[in-house]
Design a protein around this motif. Structure first.
Motif, PDB file in Angstrom:
ATOM      1  N   GLN A 120     -32.156  38.410  36.096  1.00 18.37           N
ATOM      2  CA  GLN A 120     -32.450  39.839  36.016  1.00 18.37           C
ATOM      3  C   GLN A 120     -31.146  40.593  36.258  1.00 18.37           C
ATOM      4  O   GLN A 120     -30.412  40.275  37.197  1.00 18.37           O
ATOM      5  CB  GLN A 120     -33.489  40.234  37.077  1.00 18.37           C
ATOM      6  N   ILE A 121     -30.847  41.576  35.421  1.00 22.10           N
ATOM      7  CA  ILE A 121     -29.591  42.309  35.544  1.00 22.10           C
ATOM      8  C   ILE A 121     -29.866  43.773  35.891  1.00 22.10           C
ATOM      9  O   ILE A 121     -30.692  44.429  35.252  1.00 22.10           O
ATOM     10  CB  ILE A 121     -28.763  42.255  34.250  1.00 22.10           C
ATOM     11  N   VAL A 122     -29.164  44.259  36.913  1.00 18.72           N
ATOM     12  CA  VAL A 122     -29.221  45.679  37.259  1.00 18.72           C
ATOM     13  C   VAL A 122     -28.145  46.392  36.451  1.00 18.72           C
ATOM     14  O   VAL A 122     -26.955  46.092  36.585  1.00 18.72           O
ATOM     15  CB  VAL A 122     -28.988  45.905  38.766  1.00 18.72           C
ATOM     16  N   VAL A 123     -28.561  47.334  35.605  1.00 16.62           N
ATOM     17  CA  VAL A 123     -27.613  48.005  34.709  1.00 16.62           C
ATOM     18  C   VAL A 123     -28.131  49.401  34.381  1.00 16.62           C
ATOM     19  O   VAL A 123     -29.340  49.617  34.268  1.00 16.62           O
ATOM     20  CB  VAL A 123     -27.421  47.181  33.404  1.00 16.62           C
ATOM     21  N   ASP A 178     -28.694  52.669  31.907  1.00 17.47           N
ATOM     22  CA  ASP A 178     -29.084  52.751  30.499  1.00 17.47           C
ATOM     23  C   ASP A 178     -27.872  52.809  29.576  1.00 17.47           C
ATOM     24  O   ASP A 178     -27.912  52.318  28.444  1.00 17.47           O
ATOM     25  CB  ASP A 178     -29.963  53.985  30.278  1.00 17.47           C
ATOM     26  N   LYS A 180     -26.780  49.158  28.862  1.00 14.72           N
ATOM     27  CA  LYS A 180     -27.818  48.170  28.580  1.00 14.72           C
ATOM     28  C   LYS A 180     -27.647  47.546  27.193  1.00 14.72           C
ATOM     29  O   LYS A 180     -27.774  46.327  27.018  1.00 14.72           O
ATOM     30  CB  LYS A 180     -29.195  48.821  28.703  1.00 14.72           C
ATOM     31  N   LEU A 207     -24.999  44.848  27.024  1.00 13.49           N
ATOM     32  CA  LEU A 207     -25.421  43.574  27.601  1.00 13.49           C
ATOM     33  C   LEU A 207     -26.414  42.863  26.687  1.00 13.49           C
ATOM     34  O   LEU A 207     -26.390  41.622  26.583  1.00 13.49           O
ATOM     35  CB  LEU A 207     -26.034  43.793  28.982  1.00 13.49           C
ATOM     36  N   GLU A 208     -27.265  43.610  26.022  1.00 11.98           N
ATOM     37  CA  GLU A 208     -28.197  43.004  25.066  1.00 11.98           C
ATOM     38  C   GLU A 208     -27.431  42.302  23.944  1.00 11.98           C
ATOM     39  O   GLU A 208     -27.825  41.225  23.486  1.00 11.98           O
ATOM     40  CB  GLU A 208     -29.129  44.068  24.494  1.00 11.98           C
ATOM     41  N   PHE A 263     -34.071  43.914  32.599  1.00 14.25           N
ATOM     42  CA  PHE A 263     -33.104  44.797  33.238  1.00 14.25           C
ATOM     43  C   PHE A 263     -33.788  45.678  34.281  1.00 14.25           C
ATOM     44  O   PHE A 263     -34.951  46.048  34.130  1.00 14.25           O
ATOM     45  CB  PHE A 263     -32.419  45.683  32.194  1.00 14.25           C
ATOM     46  N   SER A 264     -33.040  46.015  35.324  1.00  9.87           N
ATOM     47  CA  SER A 264     -33.513  46.925  36.370  1.00  9.87           C
ATOM     48  C   SER A 264     -32.554  48.090  36.479  1.00  9.87           C
ATOM     49  O   SER A 264     -31.344  47.933  36.254  1.00  9.87           O
ATOM     50  CB  SER A 264     -33.598  46.205  37.725  1.00  9.87           C
ATOM     51  N   ALA A 271     -34.528  45.248  41.549  1.00  8.13           N
ATOM     52  CA  ALA A 271     -34.614  43.979  40.819  1.00  8.13           C
ATOM     53  C   ALA A 271     -35.641  43.042  41.454  1.00  8.13           C
ATOM     54  O   ALA A 271     -36.380  42.346  40.748  1.00  8.13           O
ATOM     55  CB  ALA A 271     -33.242  43.314  40.766  1.00  8.13           C
TER      56      ALA A 271
END
Length: 242
Positions: free
Chosen positions: A52-55, A57, A60, A63-64, A81-82, A95
């Protein structure tokens, strides 16, 4: 049923101390974003079941795109994502909440900073093995480094108050591993305000009385905080085959 190991990568920080318009974890070194280095290491590790990644908007989509370039086996480990919180620990809590539907109390959760790109697989393995030792009842594991310099306590910010025993003082590193259920409750107990005063991931666990083991850390697993750190990382990457 075998317990699972989930990883949380913290990538929501602004990196203000580096003095860059771009958060440090999204700067590119040798054609890759800094965060990509640890994403690859964690996704490739056979003992990690989900990530799980904290990012924010804003980043995001980047990273995708990184995840889409991974092999199917690694790509399938990414859960979602969180959103970042008002501080680092609230980001961790977001997260933890977001994986609630898939994680059970006995699972482990790994907390790692995107700005520690030189994470080695062996350190992940050592943490998990220590947490799973059958002859000890550990609730978490933290890699640490011994203090090499003489350490002093200063109470007023101006003069030395006392000499500390460096044999009893250690510098904590990430990744830190915790039993999911106990760690989630430890963080919930700090809501709504005390969690905003937390600086390190292990702090809520200690406050909750969790039994945290220490293992030997890795000098090369440094966190990129300053421009000097960034230059050090660039030098390592340029000399490596990564």
């Amino acid at each position: 049923m075998k317990n699972k190991n989930y990883a949380i990568i913290l990538a929501g920080g602004t990196g203000s101390r580096l003095g860059s318009d771009i958060p440090k974890q999204y700067l590119r070194v040798k054609g890759k974003m800094i965060i990509e280095y640890c994403m690859d290491t964690i996704a490739m590790h056979e003992m990690i079941d989900g990530i799980q990644i904290v990012v924010s908007d804003e980043w995001k989509q980047d990273l995708e795109q990184i995840i889409d370039r991974f092999s199917e086996e690694k790509r399938d480990k990414f859960i979602g994502f969180s959103l970042p919180g008002d501080n680092r620990q609230l980001s961790v809590f977001h997260a933890l909440q977001d994986i609630f539907d898939i994680a059970v109390a006995g699972d482990s959760v790994m907390i790692h900073d995107a700005a520690r790109p030189l994470l080695q697989p062996d350190l992940i393995t050592d943490c998990i093995n220590k947490l799973d030792e059958h002859d000890e009842n550990y609730d978490g594991v933290m890699p640490v480094l011994p203090m090499k310099d003489t350490v002093y306590l200063c109470r007023d910010g101006r003069s030395v108050s006392s000499l500390l025993n460096r044999e009893q003082i250690f510098a904590g590193q990430a990744p830190e591993f915790f039993r999911y259920g106990k760690y989630l409750e430890a963080n919930r107990a700090l809501l709504p305000d005390k969690i905003l005063e937390i600086n390190g991931s292990t702090e809520p666990a200690i406050m909750a009385g969790m039994n945290i083991a220490m293992i030997a850390g890795d000098e090369g697993n440094f966190k990129i905080t300053t421009a000097a750190d960034l230059e050090r990382f660039r030098e390592v990457i340029e000399k490596s085959e990564i």
